[in-house]
Design a protein around this motif. Sequence first.
Motif, PDB file in Angstrom:
ATOM      1  N   TRP A   1       0.823  -1.210   0.000  1.00 23.16           N
ATOM      2  CA  TRP A   1       0.000   0.000   0.000  1.00 23.16           C
ATOM      3  C   TRP A   1       0.852   1.253   0.000  1.00 23.16           C
ATOM      4  N   CYS A   2       1.915   1.245   0.771  1.00 22.19           N
ATOM      5  CA  CYS A   2       2.769   2.425   0.917  1.00 22.19           C
ATOM      6  C   CYS A   2       3.386   2.826  -0.420  1.00 22.19           C
ATOM      7  N   SER A   3       3.833   1.878  -1.205  1.00 25.05           N
ATOM      8  CA  SER A   3       4.456   2.211  -2.480  1.00 25.05           C
ATOM      9  C   SER A   3       3.433   2.671  -3.515  1.00 25.05           C
ATOM     10  N   GLN A   4       2.166   2.383  -3.278  1.00 25.01           N
ATOM     11  CA  GLN A   4       1.095   2.788  -4.185  1.00 25.01           C
ATOM     12  C   GLN A   4       0.539   4.164  -3.842  1.00 25.01           C
ATOM     13  N   THR A   5       0.905   4.722  -2.700  1.00 26.16           N
ATOM     14  CA  THR A   5       0.297   5.935  -2.198  1.00 26.16           C
ATOM     15  C   THR A   5       1.311   7.059  -2.143  1.00 26.16           C
ATOM     16  N   ALA A   6       0.994   8.165  -2.795  1.00 22.04           N
ATOM     17  CA  ALA A   6       1.917   9.296  -2.874  1.00 22.04           C
ATOM     18  C   ALA A   6       2.213   9.904  -1.515  1.00 22.04           C
ATOM     19  N   SER A   7       1.258   9.858  -0.592  1.00 20.46           N
ATOM     20  CA  SER A   7       1.448  10.543   0.683  1.00 20.46           C
ATOM     21  C   SER A   7       2.112   9.681   1.749  1.00 20.46           C
ATOM     22  N   CYS A   8       2.391   8.434   1.479  1.00 17.95           N
ATOM     23  CA  CYS A   8       2.997   7.578   2.492  1.00 17.95           C
ATOM     24  C   CYS A   8       4.375   8.114   2.862  1.00 17.95           C
TER      25      CYS A   8
ATOM     26  N   GLU B   1      -8.455   8.184  -2.428  1.00 16.02           N
ATOM     27  CA  GLU B   1      -7.490   8.646  -3.430  1.00 16.02           C
ATOM     28  C   GLU B   1      -6.825   7.494  -4.171  1.00 16.02           C
ATOM     29  N   SER B   2      -6.272   6.557  -3.415  1.00 16.01           N
ATOM     30  CA  SER B   2      -5.503   5.471  -4.034  1.00 16.01           C
ATOM     31  C   SER B   2      -6.348   4.261  -4.411  1.00 16.01           C
ATOM     32  N   LYS B   3      -7.561   4.159  -3.842  1.00 20.22           N
ATOM     33  CA  LYS B   3      -8.463   3.011  -4.038  1.00 20.22           C
ATOM     34  C   LYS B   3      -7.913   1.730  -3.420  1.00 20.22           C
ATOM     35  N   GLN B   4      -6.870   1.839  -2.609  1.00 24.48           N
ATOM     36  CA  GLN B   4      -6.299   0.686  -1.929  1.00 24.48           C
ATOM     37  C   GLN B   4      -7.125   0.351  -0.691  1.00 24.48           C
ATOM     38  N   SER B   5      -7.159  -0.914  -0.331  1.00 24.06           N
ATOM     39  CA  SER B   5      -7.863  -1.371   0.850  1.00 24.06           C
ATOM     40  C   SER B   5      -6.914  -1.326   2.043  1.00 24.06           C
ATOM     41  N   VAL B   6      -7.381  -0.720   3.140  1.00 24.17           N
ATOM     42  CA  VAL B   6      -6.564  -0.572   4.344  1.00 24.17           C
ATOM     43  C   VAL B   6      -7.263  -1.284   5.498  1.00 24.17           C
ATOM     44  N   PHE B   7      -6.523  -2.140   6.180  1.00 21.16           N
ATOM     45  CA  PHE B   7      -7.040  -2.863   7.338  1.00 21.16           C
ATOM     46  C   PHE B   7      -7.328  -1.886   8.469  1.00 21.16           C
ATOM     47  N   VAL B   8      -8.408  -2.129   9.220  1.00 22.51           N
ATOM     48  CA  VAL B   8      -8.694  -1.332  10.417  1.00 22.51           C
ATOM     49  C   VAL B   8      -9.146  -2.264  11.537  1.00 22.51           C
ATOM     50  N   HIS B   9      -8.532  -2.100  12.709  1.00 23.83           N
ATOM     51  CA  HIS B   9      -8.908  -2.859  13.896  1.00 23.83           C
ATOM     52  C   HIS B   9      -9.766  -1.969  14.772  1.00 23.83           C
TER      53      HIS B   9
ATOM     54  N   MET C   1       2.306   1.798   8.879  1.00 25.23           N
ATOM     55  CA  MET C   1       2.750   0.524   8.333  1.00 25.23           C
ATOM     56  C   MET C   1       3.173  -0.382   9.475  1.00 25.23           C
ATOM     57  N   GLY C   2       2.551  -1.543   9.541  1.00 25.59           N
ATOM     58  CA  GLY C   2       2.887  -2.527  10.556  1.00 25.59           C
ATOM     59  C   GLY C   2       3.574  -3.711   9.915  1.00 25.59           C
ATOM     60  N   PRO C   3       3.865  -4.747  10.684  1.00 31.44           N
ATOM     61  CA  PRO C   3       4.544  -5.922  10.141  1.00 31.44           C
ATOM     62  C   PRO C   3       3.723  -6.658   9.080  1.00 31.44           C
ATOM     63  N   LYS C   4       2.397  -6.489   9.137  1.00 34.69           N
ATOM     64  CA  LYS C   4       1.541  -7.180   8.158  1.00 34.69           C
ATOM     65  C   LYS C   4       1.015  -6.242   7.079  1.00 34.69           C
ATOM     66  N   GLY C   5       1.471  -4.988   7.051  1.00 31.91           N
ATOM     67  CA  GLY C   5       1.037  -4.041   6.026  1.00 31.91           C
ATOM     68  C   GLY C   5       0.380  -2.812   6.625  1.00 31.91           C
ATOM     69  N   ALA C   6      -0.348  -2.091   5.771  1.00 36.32           N
ATOM     70  CA  ALA C   6      -0.981  -0.835   6.175  1.00 36.32           C
ATOM     71  C   ALA C   6      -2.134  -1.082   7.136  1.00 36.32           C
ATOM     72  N   SER C   7      -2.243  -0.208   8.130  1.00 39.05           N
ATOM     73  CA  SER C   7      -3.317  -0.301   9.113  1.00 39.05           C
ATOM     74  C   SER C   7      -3.826   1.106   9.410  1.00 39.05           C
ATOM     75  N   ALA C   8      -5.148   1.262   9.437  1.00 38.00           N
ATOM     76  CA  ALA C   8      -5.750   2.563   9.712  1.00 38.00           C
ATOM     77  C   ALA C   8      -5.885   2.775  11.211  1.00 38.00           C
ATOM     78  N   TYR C   9      -5.690   4.012  11.646  1.00 38.87           N
ATOM     79  CA  TYR C   9      -5.909   4.369  13.046  1.00 38.87           C
ATOM     80  C   TYR C   9      -6.467   5.790  13.093  1.00 38.87           C
ATOM     81  N   ASN C  10      -6.922   6.203  14.270  1.00 40.24           N
ATOM     82  CA  ASN C  10      -7.535   7.518  14.443  1.00 40.24           C
ATOM     83  C   ASN C  10      -8.698   7.687  13.453  1.00 40.24           C
ATOM     84  N   VAL C  11      -9.490   6.618  13.305  1.00 38.66           N
ATOM     85  CA  VAL C  11     -10.587   6.594  12.330  1.00 38.66           C
ATOM     86  C   VAL C  11     -11.804   7.309  12.916  1.00 38.66           C
TER      87      VAL C  11
END
Length: 109
Positions: A4-11, A38-46, A66-76
């Motif tokens: 996800w990070c490499s696909q997103t300009a703001s990462c 913006e990126s249309k990428q799917s981001v995991f949220v716990h 970015m966590g060990p398993k990929g992108a994770s949303a927080y402060n949602v």
Amino acid sequence: MLDWCSQTASCGSADLIRRGTVTFFNTSKGYGFIEDAESKQSVFVHVNGLEEEVKEFSKVIFEVEMGPKGASAYNVKIDRGEKKPDKKVEPKAEVKAEVNPEISDEVKD
């Protein structure tokens, strides 16, 4: 597959506040996914990353880490249509009108 990070300009930049739509959320399991607008990428949220209760199709603002398993949303939070706090809004210039005395006398008559 690129992450996800490499696909997103703001990462990695200062603009980490994102907008998106909750595409899936399972309250009993405590997780779901947000589609970044913006990126249309799917981001995991716990559930621990939620500031407010969300449900499927909720419009949200969030940050990504970015966590060990990929992108994770927080402060949602629910997106209430407010502008992103990191963007500066320039004040509109004040308009002053001058009154032409000749015209204003004609209007009074």
